[in-house]
Structures are given as C-alpha cells and as structure tokens.
Enzyme design. Structure first.
Site, short mmCIF file in Angstrom:
data_model
loop_
_atom_site.label_atom_id
_atom_site.label_comp_id
_atom_site.label_asym_id
_atom_site.label_seq_id
_atom_site.Cartn_x
_atom_site.Cartn_y
_atom_site.Cartn_z
N SER A 1 0.81 -1.21 0.00
CA SER A 1 0.00 0.00 0.00
C SER A 1 0.85 1.27 0.00
CB SER A 1 -0.91 0.02 1.23
OG SER A 1 -1.55 1.26 1.36
N TYR B 1 -2.24 6.14 -4.69
CA TYR B 1 -3.22 7.20 -4.90
C TYR B 1 -2.49 8.33 -5.61
CZ TYR B 1 -5.78 4.83 -1.13
OH TYR B 1 -6.42 3.91 -0.35
N THR C 1 -5.47 3.06 -7.38
CA THR C 1 -6.80 3.06 -6.75
C THR C 1 -7.57 4.28 -7.25
OG1 THR C 1 -6.09 1.85 -4.79
CG2 THR C 1 -8.04 3.24 -4.56
N LYS D 1 -7.83 -0.07 -9.81
CA LYS D 1 -8.56 -0.75 -8.74
C LYS D 1 -9.72 0.13 -8.29
CE LYS D 1 -7.78 -2.37 -3.96
NZ LYS D 1 -8.53 -1.31 -3.25
N HIS E 1 -13.35 -0.93 -2.40
CA HIS E 1 -12.45 -0.40 -1.37
C HIS E 1 -12.74 -1.04 -0.01
CE1 HIS E 1 -9.56 3.12 -1.16
NE2 HIS E 1 -9.57 2.72 0.10
#
Length: 364
Positions: free
Chosen positions: A108, A131, A157, A229, A253
C-alpha cells in the site's frame, strides 16, 4: 473458540483481543451504515455450486500466473494500510509471509514501512498500490522508488477522490501515523477540531480532480504496467480498456468508500464480460473461504485479493499468522476444487456455480 484457529474467520476475534479498539475498528470498519461491508461477504453465501462427479481429482494444480509472474494459487495480498498498527514488523512481516506462500503482495501507498525496507526483506514478486496526491511530485517520487526497488506493477486506486465516511474512526478520533514513504515530506499534523485525523489528512492530500486522462500521466512517470482498482461497472471497464490499462481490480475499497455500492462478487461477471478476456480481471472484498475464491474464479476472475484477513492474521500472530491465513485459503480452495470435480484452474467454469440471477431466470 479453540486456541488455534481452524479457519480465517476465527482470526478476526484473535485480532480484536490483540489490538487497541481504535486500531481494530480502523481495520474492521466500513463506511456509514456498513451495508456494503456486510454484503461483500453475504453475497458470496447466495452463490451455490453445481459440482461434477466421477472426475479424477487425485492431483490438484492451483498454480497460475498474474501478468506473467508465476504464483502458487490465484490468491494475492490486497493493499491495506498501516500494518505497524497491527504488528511491530508491519509490512515487512506481511511481505515475508507472502514470499513464503509464493503469493504476490500488493504493498500500500499508505504503508508504515518504506518500499526499500519491504524490497530488501525477501526476494519475491510484489506490486505497488498508489493514490494520486495533489502534489503529483510526491506520487511520482514513490512510484519511481518502487520501480527501482523491483516492484513489478502499479495498482492505481481510482475510487477515492475523497475518503469515505468511516464513523468508527470519527468516534475514536483515529490518528493517522506517519507514512514512512513520505517521512520528512508530509506531516500528519492536519488541523481537525473533531472526528478522524486520518480523514482530515486524506482530504488535505488526495487530488479530487484525477480523471481518465491521468492514466497517460502515470505512464509518463513509470514503465511498469498499470492496473486500476475500484471498477464496479461495465461502462468503466470498457473505458479502462480504451485507455489501455494492463488489468482491472473489481473493488469497492473494502466497503470503506461509498456505502450501498454493490458487493464486488455481484458485479464481477459484468466487468469480465465487458473486458472479454483481453486483460486480467481481479477481485477483492469479502473473501473469507476457499469456496469464495472458487466462486470468483468461476465468474471470471483471474485471482482474488485478500485484505482484512491478512491484517487479522498479522495482528494475532505476526508473519506466522499471515502465512496461516494464506495457507488456510489455499487448502480450502484445493478441497473445493476436488469436491467440484476440477483438477486444474482451467477446469473451473461458469457452469460450476449458480447465482441469484440464474435462479431468477429459471423462475421466469
């Protein structure tokens, strides 16, 4: 409950006992009424099997490839943030467990270990999730660091222009820890006189202007393949194909963004049909059993990603707990394949499952 867990669900209670309430609620909770959080799991329960018998299942082969990289089973570790809240070794422990299981970990953007720490912890195939921040230079910096460290793909994402309303975090006044990849570049000190510091930090950083044209910007900063995603519709799957992404992750999410969005397993087939086997479709959300994984594969997923259960395993037993979670799911998938008459992943077909839609059509 027996001291030693016998299935993935039992790790949830072990994690509850091990963690501070604020941190357990952070990992465990969803958005608003948590309708989608419940549905992510319950929607799997409404899919039933159509098993075949008298098939030679003396040998079961679960191995596959993701973007050309071999893995022992179609089970990946989903990107989840802040693993050091669960265990002192954080993402390093998770990475070692993934490597031991020959599974691909998606690290992440919001990790509490650096990309360099994770990369040097063990030799394995890893992807990196991002992000896009308002400060694009920071996103570009960490993507390029991940590429230099040998990460093999970028998972972008796309369902978080703003952070969802997570009421447990608001009540607990959840505090965002320092994101190690941005240490010295970003501060967690964000003015917030009420509610979650985490939400305030995200609001200050996330770029709500991100749109389809930014896929081209991402390509300009990395040579790695880009998957998106957060897709839940055929329309967005088609658009993803048009802009040339390398894959899609069907995801809501973890039910942490828009409550009353659909359970991912209920829209997986719609996305798969739109893509038409041209790029791999992965899915996350609510996977708790090997039977769930089989159902996702039958509906067209190339692999599933496991989120909360990995965190529960990490909180309960560190690296060993993550390995247990992954091995339990692999063992359950192997048994499901045998009992369904499917010795290989290629033998798993749409005809092996019956969905709510199928039952409705039968009545009509």
């Amino acid at each position: 409950m027996a001291e030693e867990p016998v299935n993935v669900n039992e790790f949830q209670e072990l994690a509850r006992r091990a963690l501070r309430k604020m941190y357990f609620d952070f990992y465990n909770g969803g958005a608003e009424d948590q309708h989608t959080l419940k549905e992510n799991e319950e929607a799997f329960h409404r899919i039933t099997f159509r098993p075949r018998v008298l098939v030679d299942v003396s040998r079961i082969n679960m191995s596959t490839t993701i973007l050309g990289y071999p893995t022992s089973a179609p089970i990946m570790i989903a990107p989840t943030g802040m693993h050091k809240l669960a265990h002192p070794e954080g993402e390093v422990a998770t990475a070692r467990a993934a490597a031991a299981c020959n599974s691909i970990m998606v690290m992440s953007f919001s990790s509490t270990c650096t990309v360099e720490e994770v990369a040097s912890s063990c030799n394995a195939v890893r992807f990196f999730q991002i992000y896009v921040f308002k400060r694009r230079d920071l996103t570009a910096m960490v993507v390029q660091r991940a590429e230099r460290c040998g990460f093999k793909a970028i998972i972008f994402t796309v369902d978080a222009p703003r952070i969802g309303r997570r009421e447990a975090d608001i009540k607990n006044r959840m505090i965002a820890p320092q994101l190690k990849n941005f240490e010295g570049l970003l501060s967690t000190e964000v003015a917030s006189d009420k509610g979650s510091n985490l939400a305030a930090s995200a609001a200050a950083r996330l770029d709500p202007s991100v749109c389809w044209k930014d896929i081209e910007w991402l390509r300009s900063i990395t040579s790695l393949p880009i998957l998106i995603k957060g897709v839940l519709t055929a329309e967005d799957a088609t658009k993803a194909m048009e802009v040339g992404v390398a894959g899609i992750v069907v995801s809501n999410h973890g039910a942490r963004q828009l409550d009353y969005s659909p359970a991912t397993i209920t829209v997986l087939e719609e996305v798969v049909r739109a893509v038409g086997a041209k790029i791999p479709v992965l899915v996350d959300g609510g996977v708790r059993r090997g039977t769930d994984i089989f159902k996702a594969l039958a509906l067209g997923a190339k692999a599933v990603l496991i989120g909360r259960p990995v965190l529960y395993g990490l909180a309960a037993k560190g690296e060993h707990g993550v390995r247990q979670v992954m091995e339990m799911l692999k063992n359950e998938l192997e048994l499901t394949m045998a009992l369904s008459g499917c010795p290989t992943l290629k033998d798993i077909t749409r005809s092996h499952v019956r969905t709510e839609h199928d039952r409705l059509n039968c009545r009509l």
